[in-house]
Scaffold this active site. Structure first.
Site, PDB file in Angstrom:
ATOM      1  N   LYS A 127       0.993  -1.305  -0.005  1.00  0.00           N
ATOM      2  CA  LYS A 127      -0.046   0.067  -0.017  1.00  0.00           C
ATOM      3  C   LYS A 127       0.760   1.191  -0.153  1.00  0.00           C
ATOM      4  O   LYS A 127       1.347   1.653   0.914  1.00  0.00           O
ATOM      5  CB  LYS A 127      -0.953  -0.046   1.210  1.00  0.00           C
ATOM      6  CG  LYS A 127      -2.142   1.070   0.903  1.00  0.00           C
ATOM      7  CD  LYS A 127      -2.553   2.055   1.707  1.00  0.00           C
ATOM      8  CE  LYS A 127      -1.621   3.097   2.373  1.00  0.00           C
ATOM      9  NZ  LYS A 127      -1.578   4.543   1.726  1.00  0.00           N
TER      10      LYS A 127
ATOM     11  N   GLU B 196       8.976   1.604  11.118  1.00  0.00           N
ATOM     12  CA  GLU B 196      10.385   2.430  10.715  1.00  0.00           C
ATOM     13  C   GLU B 196       9.503   3.818  10.725  1.00  0.00           C
ATOM     14  O   GLU B 196       8.732   3.918   9.928  1.00  0.00           O
ATOM     15  CB  GLU B 196      10.735   1.965   9.198  1.00  0.00           C
ATOM     16  CG  GLU B 196      11.026   0.355   9.036  1.00  0.00           C
ATOM     17  CD  GLU B 196      12.227   0.106   9.607  1.00  0.00           C
ATOM     18  OE1 GLU B 196      13.270   1.174  10.063  1.00  0.00           O
ATOM     19  OE2 GLU B 196      12.596  -0.891   9.933  1.00  0.00           O
TER      20      GLU B 196
ATOM     21  N   CYS C 195      13.580  11.177   7.063  1.00  0.00           N
ATOM     22  CA  CYS C 195      13.499  10.487   8.572  1.00  0.00           C
ATOM     23  C   CYS C 195      14.459  10.599   9.309  1.00  0.00           C
ATOM     24  O   CYS C 195      14.693  11.091  10.483  1.00  0.00           O
ATOM     25  CB  CYS C 195      12.691   9.165   8.565  1.00  0.00           C
ATOM     26  SG  CYS C 195      13.896   8.067   7.492  1.00  0.00           S
TER      27      CYS C 195
ATOM     28  N   GLU D  66       9.179  16.310  15.090  1.00  0.00           N
ATOM     29  CA  GLU D  66       9.573  16.094  13.750  1.00  0.00           C
ATOM     30  C   GLU D  66       8.834  17.090  12.877  1.00  0.00           C
ATOM     31  O   GLU D  66       7.490  16.951  12.634  1.00  0.00           O
ATOM     32  CB  GLU D  66       9.241  14.593  13.137  1.00  0.00           C
ATOM     33  CG  GLU D  66      10.001  14.325  11.937  1.00  0.00           C
ATOM     34  CD  GLU D  66       9.807  13.034  11.349  1.00  0.00           C
ATOM     35  OE1 GLU D  66       8.143  12.495  11.610  1.00  0.00           O
ATOM     36  OE2 GLU D  66      10.597  12.410  10.903  1.00  0.00           O
TER      37      GLU D  66
HETATM   38  P1  NAD Z   1       2.087   8.729   7.227  1.00  0.00           P
HETATM   39  O1  NAD Z   1       2.240   8.117   8.559  1.00  0.00           O
HETATM   40  O2  NAD Z   1       1.048   9.711   7.285  1.00  0.00           O
HETATM   41  O3  NAD Z   1       1.776   7.687   6.228  1.00  0.00           O
HETATM   42  C1  NAD Z   1       2.778   6.410   5.858  1.00  0.00           C
HETATM   43  C2  NAD Z   1       2.035   5.332   5.292  1.00  0.00           C
HETATM   44  O4  NAD Z   1       1.052   4.924   6.147  1.00  0.00           O
HETATM   45  C3  NAD Z   1       1.109   5.981   4.140  1.00  0.00           C
HETATM   46  O5  NAD Z   1       0.886   4.869   3.155  1.00  0.00           O
HETATM   47  C4  NAD Z   1      -0.418   6.061   4.601  1.00  0.00           C
HETATM   48  O6  NAD Z   1      -1.416   6.167   3.754  1.00  0.00           O
HETATM   49  C5  NAD Z   1      -0.227   4.977   5.804  1.00  0.00           C
HETATM   50  N1  NAD Z   1      -1.349   5.280   6.838  1.00  0.00           N
HETATM   51  C6  NAD Z   1      -1.362   6.439   7.376  1.00  0.00           C
HETATM   52  N2  NAD Z   1      -2.371   6.499   8.522  1.00  0.00           N
HETATM   53  C7  NAD Z   1      -2.596   5.271   8.828  1.00  0.00           C
HETATM   54  C8  NAD Z   1      -3.341   4.495   9.759  1.00  0.00           C
HETATM   55  N3  NAD Z   1      -3.981   5.041  10.765  1.00  0.00           N
HETATM   56  N4  NAD Z   1      -3.346   2.870   9.503  1.00  0.00           N
HETATM   57  C9  NAD Z   1      -2.438   2.445   8.473  1.00  0.00           C
HETATM   58  N5  NAD Z   1      -1.890   3.164   7.607  1.00  0.00           N
HETATM   59  C10 NAD Z   1      -1.894   4.405   7.819  1.00  0.00           C
HETATM   60  O7  NAD Z   1       3.787   9.202   7.038  1.00  0.00           O
HETATM   61  P2  NAD Z   1       4.097  10.170   5.631  1.00  0.00           P
HETATM   62  O8  NAD Z   1       3.600  11.416   5.861  1.00  0.00           O
HETATM   63  O9  NAD Z   1       3.573   9.474   4.350  1.00  0.00           O
HETATM   64  O10 NAD Z   1       5.558  10.242   5.635  1.00  0.00           O
HETATM   65  C11 NAD Z   1       6.435  10.858   6.561  1.00  0.00           C
HETATM   66  C12 NAD Z   1       6.575  10.268   7.823  1.00  0.00           C
HETATM   67  O11 NAD Z   1       7.339   8.915   7.544  1.00  0.00           O
HETATM   68  C13 NAD Z   1       7.623  10.924   8.788  1.00  0.00           C
HETATM   69  O12 NAD Z   1       7.387  10.812   9.915  1.00  0.00           O
HETATM   70  C14 NAD Z   1       9.005  10.199   8.425  1.00  0.00           C
HETATM   71  O13 NAD Z   1      10.247  10.493   9.563  1.00  0.00           O
HETATM   72  C15 NAD Z   1       8.798   8.752   8.354  1.00  0.00           C
HETATM   73  N6  NAD Z   1       9.792   8.133   7.635  1.00  0.00           N
HETATM   74  C16 NAD Z   1      10.332   7.082   8.302  1.00  0.00           C
HETATM   75  C17 NAD Z   1      11.456   6.502   7.660  1.00  0.00           C
HETATM   76  C18 NAD Z   1      12.326   5.257   8.271  1.00  0.00           C
HETATM   77  O14 NAD Z   1      12.754   4.575   7.762  1.00  0.00           O
HETATM   78  N7  NAD Z   1      12.255   5.227   9.888  1.00  0.00           N
HETATM   79  C19 NAD Z   1      11.619   6.516   6.280  1.00  0.00           C
HETATM   80  C20 NAD Z   1      10.799   7.452   5.616  1.00  0.00           C
HETATM   81  C21 NAD Z   1       9.713   8.133   6.212  1.00  0.00           C
END
Ligand code: NAD
Length: 478
Positions: free
Chosen positions: A172, A247, A281, A381
């Site tokens: 997804k 992650e 991140c 963040e």
């Molecule tokens: P997000 O949490 O909004 O979304 C990430 C994914 O999760 C998307 O596909 C989204 O549709 C899905 N999602 C959102 N809410 C959900 C829920 N309640 N249940 C299931 N799935 C859900 O994050 P984003 O804005 O897409 O990305 C940015 C974030 O990702 C930042 O916090 C960043 O630090 C983190 N990130 C972490 C890493 C790592 O390796 N640690 C790498 C890249 C990004």
């Protein structure tokens, strides 16, 4: 839906789905124009994809390792052949400069896939412990939920090792940056991987993501995204005792020791903080400097920030494009306003739009000076090009500030003394630390301590994450 932009659909059991009535716009953050649409998937779509993955599992989990390794190598080759298209798609949907998309967004997934194949070849799939033979086996059906900031890399970092271990996958992708997921699906099919082994379901997190995280037949969720969404995924997964690998976010510190080359450390720190338009991140968003060197460091950081030309990400001179969405821009500007309101000194940038850019989700690369370690902008963040310079008075205090957030993803130490740098790096409660600007290693484990997550991706550790462990004991008679 208007027919003016090409639509992407789900990819389930080797078939593009049809008949959707609800769509999500995919928007170019530089122009605010619609690039594409993807279906606003539902729990029913998630069910279909999981069913396809279950059907494919019996065969794929029994395919000899040699063939799975060859298939993932072919995926790496297939991605390499489409790198220009991938880079253009990521620049269009995320807004990162073309140069960065080509150098990192499109090429890193190639290295990650071929690296994973090499690791699988040499992996200890079985080992003997006394009379027990221990087997690494696939976990089963894996739901891979990914963010928008490195859209293809995040997907490949999960899909490649998952497939190598014999799992089947429902991916997804982020609804903000879903375009490269279909390229990946096509490449995987072109590599000869059977239908149903990789499925793609589009949609919003709280709908499709949550349906996958709570699905009774999904064995594992590998989630990359924000800490808040990760917490929700973990809670949903707990209902069926799934393996949940998280992650999550970060607030990494760049700890500059008094003996470091200050200018080198500050310039490297600013470049890291603003990389990928500041949406990374593990970005070193807190610059920790000795109090006596604070003003000098701020001056150098502001000067370095001024060199980050903001603008159209497709132009060669651009170093920072727009943020990925209007919501992201508003969130980042809100944090900049909060920093000012809380008394930090603005040394570069600010909350107003960059000059001459009245269209697109742009923010000004921003440097705050004299930030308190407990200020909101030093704790949360922000996920944009915003650097907080924080003075410290002793090494112990610096380590305590570095460890003083709920996160623990990355970090940096700069020092002229390699032993001292290593000793300080060992004291940081984070999954990665880079000493004196050392380069990213895509074979080393990547993941977080504390609320930055509990998983490890990439290399051998990334493959282990997608394996179950079985011990078989045999009696002395065989
Ligand atoms: P997000 O949490 O909004 O979304 C990430 C994914 O999760 C998307 O596909 C989204 O549709 C899905 N999602 C959102 N809410 C959900 C829920 N309640 N249940 C299931 N799935 C859900 O994050 P984003 O804005 O897409 O990305 C940015 C974030 O990702 C930042 O916090 C960043 O630090 C983190 N990130 C972490 C890493 C790592 O390796 N640690 C790498 C890249 C990004």
């Amino acid at each position: 839906m208007s027919a003016s932009v090409p639509a992407r659909t789900h990819w389930i059991g080797g078939t593009r789905t049809t008949g959707h009535t609800r769509w999500i716009d995919v928007v170019d953050p530089a122009t605010e124009e619609r690039l594409s649409v993807v279906p606003a998937g539902t729990a029913a779509d998630a069910d279909l994809a999981v069913a396809a993955a279950v059907r494919a599992f019996g065969h794929w989990s029994g395919v000899p390792l040699r063939e799975r390794v060859d298939a993932v190598r072919a995926v790496a080759k297939g991605l390499a052949a489409r790198q220009d298209e991938i880079a253009a798609a990521v620049t269009a949907e995320v807004g990162v400069p073309t140069v960065f998309s080509q150098r990192v967004q499109a090429s890193l997934p190639v290295a990650v896939a071929s690296g994973a194949a090499a690791v699988a070849e040499d992996f200890a799939w079985t080992e003997q412990i006394g009379r027990s033979t221990v087997f690494r086996e696939p976990v089963g059906v894996v739901a891979a939920i990914t963010p928008w900031n490195f859209p293809l890399h995040q997907a490949v970092a999960k899909v490649a090792p998952a497939l190598l271990a014999g799992n089947t996958v429902v991916l997804k992708p982020s609804e903000i940056a879903p375009l490269t997921a279909m390229i990946l699906a096509e490449v995987v099919r072109g590599a000869g991987v059977p239908d149903g082994v990789l499925n793609v379901v589009h949609g919003r997190g709280p709908e499709v993501g949550a349906a996958l995280a709570s699905h009774p037949v999904v064995d594992m969720v590998s989630f990359t995204g924000s800490t808040g969404a990760g917490r929700s995924v973990a809670a949903l997964g707990a209902r069926t005792v799934k393996r949940v690998a998280l992650e999550l976010g970060g607030k990494s510190a760049n700890l500059v020791l008094p003996d470091a080359d200050l200018l080198t450390a500050v310039r490297a720190g600013v470049a890291n903080c603003f990389m990928n338009n500041g949406q990374m991140c593990w970005a070193w968003t807190r610059l920790l400097v000795p109090a006596a060197l604070h003003d000098q460091a701020v001056e150098a950081a502001a000067e370095a920030a001024a060199a980050f030309t903001v603008g159209d990400p497709t132009l060669p001179g651009t170093r920072i494009g727009p943020l990925a969405s209007a919501a992201q821009r508003d969130r980042v500007r809100g944090y900049i306003e909060r920093g000012i309101a809380d008394g930090a000194r603005l040394a570069a940038g600010g909350p107003t739009p960059p000059d001459g850019l009245d269209r697109g989700y742009y923010v000004r690369p921003t440097v705050f000076a004299g930030v308190s370690p407990t200020a909101v902008i030093a704790q949360e963040e922000i996920f944009g090009p915003v650097l907080s310079v924080i003075p410290y008075s002793s090494e112990d205090e610096a380590v305590s500030i570095a460890n003083g957030t709920r996160y623990g993803l990355g970090g940096a130490v700069f020092s002229a003394d390699p032993d001292r740098a290593l000793a300080v790096a060992r004291r940081l409660r984070t999954g990665q630390v880079d000493i004196n600007g050392a380069a990213f290693n895509e074979a080393a484990p990547f993941g977080g301590y504390r609320q930055s997550g509990n998983g490890r991706e990439l290399g051998r550790f990334g493959l282990e994450e997608f394996c179950e462990v079985k011990s078989i004991q045999r009696s002395a008679s065989g």
